[in-house]
Design a protein around this motif. Structure first.
Motif, short mmCIF file in Angstrom:
data_model
loop_
_atom_site.label_atom_id
_atom_site.label_comp_id
_atom_site.label_asym_id
_atom_site.label_seq_id
_atom_site.Cartn_x
_atom_site.Cartn_y
_atom_site.Cartn_z
N CYS A 9 0.86 -1.16 0.07
CA CYS A 9 -0.16 -0.08 -0.02
C CYS A 9 0.84 1.25 0.09
O CYS A 9 1.53 1.64 1.00
N SER A 12 5.10 5.64 -3.11
CA SER A 12 6.01 7.02 -3.22
C SER A 12 7.26 6.26 -3.43
O SER A 12 7.92 6.35 -4.37
N ILE A 128 -7.09 0.63 0.44
CA ILE A 128 -7.73 -0.49 1.25
C ILE A 128 -8.78 -0.09 2.16
O ILE A 128 -8.45 0.79 3.07
N ALA A 156 3.45 0.77 2.90
CA ALA A 156 4.40 1.56 2.60
C ALA A 156 3.52 2.88 2.45
O ALA A 156 4.19 3.71 1.56
N LEU A 159 3.68 8.43 6.82
CA LEU A 159 3.53 8.91 8.40
C LEU A 159 2.24 8.63 8.70
O LEU A 159 2.02 8.37 9.89
N THR A 162 -2.40 4.04 6.75
CA THR A 162 -3.63 3.33 7.00
C THR A 162 -3.45 1.90 7.27
O THR A 162 -4.40 1.46 8.28
N TYR A 263 0.85 20.87 1.58
CA TYR A 263 1.16 19.89 2.48
C TYR A 263 1.17 20.57 3.79
O TYR A 263 1.89 21.65 4.11
N VAL A 283 6.97 -0.59 6.20
CA VAL A 283 8.13 0.17 5.74
C VAL A 283 8.05 1.44 5.40
O VAL A 283 7.13 1.83 5.10
N GLY A 284 9.15 2.00 5.49
CA GLY A 284 9.56 3.29 5.16
C GLY A 284 8.98 4.36 6.30
O GLY A 284 8.92 3.76 7.47
N ASP A 285 8.28 5.36 5.98
CA ASP A 285 7.87 6.24 7.14
C ASP A 285 6.74 5.77 7.86
O ASP A 285 6.39 6.13 9.11
N ALA A 296 16.57 12.41 6.64
CA ALA A 296 16.91 10.76 6.23
C ALA A 296 15.89 9.95 5.66
O ALA A 296 16.10 8.90 5.64
N THR A 298 13.87 9.44 3.17
CA THR A 298 13.68 8.92 1.82
C THR A 298 14.90 7.91 1.77
O THR A 298 14.25 6.72 1.41
C1 LIG Z 1 7.94 18.71 3.64
C2 LIG Z 1 8.84 17.51 3.69
C3 LIG Z 1 10.12 17.58 3.29
C4 LIG Z 1 10.86 16.72 3.39
N1 LIG Z 1 12.15 16.71 3.10
C5 LIG Z 1 12.84 15.51 3.21
C6 LIG Z 1 14.48 15.50 2.96
O1 LIG Z 1 14.93 16.92 2.71
N2 LIG Z 1 15.15 14.61 2.79
C7 LIG Z 1 14.37 13.29 3.16
O2 LIG Z 1 15.05 12.42 3.11
N3 LIG Z 1 13.11 13.23 3.32
C8 LIG Z 1 12.29 14.42 3.46
N4 LIG Z 1 11.11 14.06 3.62
C9 LIG Z 1 10.50 13.01 4.09
C10 LIG Z 1 10.26 12.09 2.60
O3 LIG Z 1 9.25 12.55 1.90
C11 LIG Z 1 9.69 10.68 3.35
O4 LIG Z 1 10.63 10.29 4.35
C12 LIG Z 1 9.80 9.69 2.23
O5 LIG Z 1 8.96 10.32 1.17
C13 LIG Z 1 9.08 8.45 2.77
O6 LIG Z 1 8.51 7.55 1.79
P1 LIG Z 1 7.54 6.56 1.98
O7 LIG Z 1 7.51 5.67 0.60
O8 LIG Z 1 7.70 5.84 3.00
O9 LIG Z 1 6.28 7.33 2.28
P2 LIG Z 1 5.58 8.69 1.69
O10 LIG Z 1 6.41 9.45 0.81
O11 LIG Z 1 4.87 9.42 2.57
O12 LIG Z 1 4.42 7.83 0.59
C14 LIG Z 1 3.35 7.24 1.01
C15 LIG Z 1 2.41 6.99 -0.14
O13 LIG Z 1 1.41 6.34 0.25
C16 LIG Z 1 0.16 6.79 -0.32
N5 LIG Z 1 -1.00 6.36 0.54
C17 LIG Z 1 -1.05 6.97 1.77
N6 LIG Z 1 -2.29 6.46 2.30
C18 LIG Z 1 -2.91 5.54 1.44
C19 LIG Z 1 -4.06 4.73 1.32
N7 LIG Z 1 -4.84 4.73 2.37
N8 LIG Z 1 -4.12 3.95 0.28
C20 LIG Z 1 -3.13 3.95 -0.63
N9 LIG Z 1 -2.13 4.77 -0.72
C21 LIG Z 1 -1.86 5.49 0.41
C22 LIG Z 1 0.38 8.12 -0.49
O14 LIG Z 1 -0.38 8.74 -1.69
C23 LIG Z 1 1.75 8.02 -0.89
O15 LIG Z 1 1.83 8.21 -2.17
C24 LIG Z 1 10.27 15.21 3.70
C25 LIG Z 1 8.69 15.38 3.99
C26 LIG Z 1 8.15 16.39 3.90
C27 LIG Z 1 6.66 16.16 4.19
#
Ligand SMILES: Cc1cc2nc3c(=O)[nH]c(=O)nc-3n(C[C@H](O)[C@H](O)[C@H](O)COP(=O)(O)OP(=O)(O)OC[C@H]3O[C@@H](n4cnc5c(N)ncnc54)[C@H](O)[C@@H]3O)c2cc1C
Length: 392
Positions: A9, A12, A128, A156, A159, A162, A263, A283-285, A296, A298
């Motif tokens: 799920c 990103s 989901i 995945a 923050l 779901t 955002y 996994v991830g955030d 950190a 990403t």
């Molecule tokens: C303003 C800001 C600045 C940042 N700056 C940095 C930086 O400088 N360096 C760095 O490393 N990181 C930075 N980050 C953090 C970085 O964006 C995240 O750590 C990274 O994107 C984590 O990736 P992820 O795939 O775990 O989650 P996310 O990128 O949060 O992706 C989650 C995905 O899940 C999808 N989703 C959510 N809920 C559902 C659902 N119920 N059903 C289906 N899909 C869903 C979302 O649409 C999204 O596409 C920043 C974040 C923010 C908000």
């Protein structure tokens, strides 16, 4: 070759990276993403440390580098737009050479999507509705109405995950607010406030507004951060109240941000004792958001996805063994990533006039401090190869 069906799920960073490595090992990943397509644009993020190795092993480093924003530095200004301090990131990079790349989050998501779209089933514009794990698998009902059975479910979804809420519990148990809120938007046609590749930042006590232009374009990322109290609410009025009386270019920028689909959230970390429950894993955030101030998130998301896929392949799909191995390998990396975020907050959002002045003075020492920091930094173990059972 393992042919387990895995529902991921979130499309990103963590989701597509995991899907890539699972597909290469014969698993059958499906990715569900609530947005109608890979979400474009976004603020610049960093691919650094082991995440550079992951991108390289995926053959994506040239594409990642081609999208680099290459920020040269930050200039701190007062209300009259006079420079009071500067962080020369180029000089810092020269002092401590590394392979890190900064690029817009949406560009990285798009690169990862394109690298996987032929081998992975994507369901955009869906989510989901419910997940019912049992001993042999997980029955998932999608928002679109369809019900399907998978061997494993991976959250995945960031923050505000779901999957975490549905399977592990309420956000209040796991999301730790650091006492700040952040609003970010990408704006078109912003007048240059500094040289290209430089971010301009204005502080008043407990508040920060930054603007950085994209290379070769008039697009800019605008960021608003401020200290919050227990009465914080995630609505426009709260943001307006925090910034409407500020000096510098703040009111004009605030109007621009409010006109966009911006955002807006707390600056928070995620802490869980376990990243898996039965056949469901995060996994991830969703698992360990280090807060955006850490820079950190990403990289942790990419490395975590790589390790999770590697452990699943190495354990021949025995998910309990794999999830334990994933936590063992990743926990120390996550701890390092989550550490130090309060220091970054104090530097980016000093909470008194004296603290702002002191930060500006400290910037003069940034290059020697970076050099000394790198000498004493504890290096993690190298990224394990996991080059088992690769297909295609
Ligand atoms: C303003 C800001 C600045 C940042 N700056 C940095 C930086 O400088 N360096 C760095 O490393 N990181 C930075 N980050 C953090 C970085 O964006 C995240 O750590 C990274 O994107 C984590 O990736 P992820 O795939 O775990 O989650 P996310 O990128 O949060 O992706 C989650 C995905 O899940 C999808 N989703 C959510 N809920 C559902 C659902 N119920 N059903 C289906 N899909 C869903 C979302 O649409 C999204 O596409 C920043 C974040 C923010 C908000």
């Amino acid at each position: 070759v393992i042919t387990m069906k895995v529902l991921i799920c979130g499309a990103s960073i963590a989701g597509p990276t995991l899907a890539y490595w699972l597909a290469r090992r014969g698993f059958r990943p499906t990715v569900v993403e609530r947005a109608p397509r890979p979400r474009p644009g976004g603020y610049p993020i960093d691919v650094k440390g082991h995440a550079v190795d992951v991108a390289e092993r995926m053959g994506l480093l040239p594409a990642v580098r081609a999208a680099a924003t290459d920020t040269d530095g930050l200039t701190f200004v007062d209300a009259a737009n006079r420079e009071t301090g500067r962080l020369d990131l180029r000089a810092m990079r020269a002092a401590v050479p590394n392979r890190d790349v900064e690029l817009p989050r949406g560009d990285l998501a798009q690169i990862l999507y394109e690298a996987t779209r032929d081998d992975v089933e994507y369901r955009f514009g869906d989510s989901i509705r419910s997940a019912a794990p049992d001993a042999d698998g997980v029955t998932v009902e999608f928002d679109s109405g369809e019900s399907r059975r998978f061997d494993l479910l991976v959250g995945a979804d960031g923050l505000r995950s779901t999957v975490r809420r549905q399977v592990f519990g309420d956000d209040r148990e796991f999301v730790r607010d650091l006492g700040y809120a952040v609003a970010v938007a990408v704006l078109d046609g912003v007048e240059p406030l500094a040289a290209e590749r430089w971010i301009t930042m204005y502080n008043s006590p407990g508040r920060m507004v930054g603007v950085g232009r994209w290379v070769g374009s008039d697009r800019a990322a605008a960021i608003f951060m401020y200290r919050t109290g227990p009465d914080f609410r995630r609505d426009r009025e709260t943001l307006v109240a925090a910034f409407r009386d500020e000096a510098w270019r703040v009111p004009g920028l605030l109007d621009r941000v409010l006109a966009e689909d911006f955002y807006f959230d707390t600056v928070s970390q995620v802490h869980l004792d376990r990243w898996s429950r039965g056949r469901v894993v995060l996994v991830g955030d969703a698992a360990h958001c280090p807060a955006l101030l850490s820079g950190a998130g990403t990289s942790l998301a990419m490395v975590g996805a790589y390790v999770l896929a590697g452990e699943l392949a190495a354990a021949q799909g025995d998910h309990a063994t794999a999830f334990a191995g994933y936590e063992r390998a990743l926990r120390p990396v996550v701890r390092r990533g989550q550490r130090g975020v309060r220091t970054s907050a104090a530097l980016m959002i000093p909470d008194s006039p004296f603290a702002i002045w002191r930060r500006d003075q400290l910037t003069k020492l940034a290059v020697p401090l970076a050099r000394a920091g790198s000498l004493f930094a504890r290096r993690g173990a190298p990224l394990r190869d996991y080059d088992v059972h690769l297909v295609g």
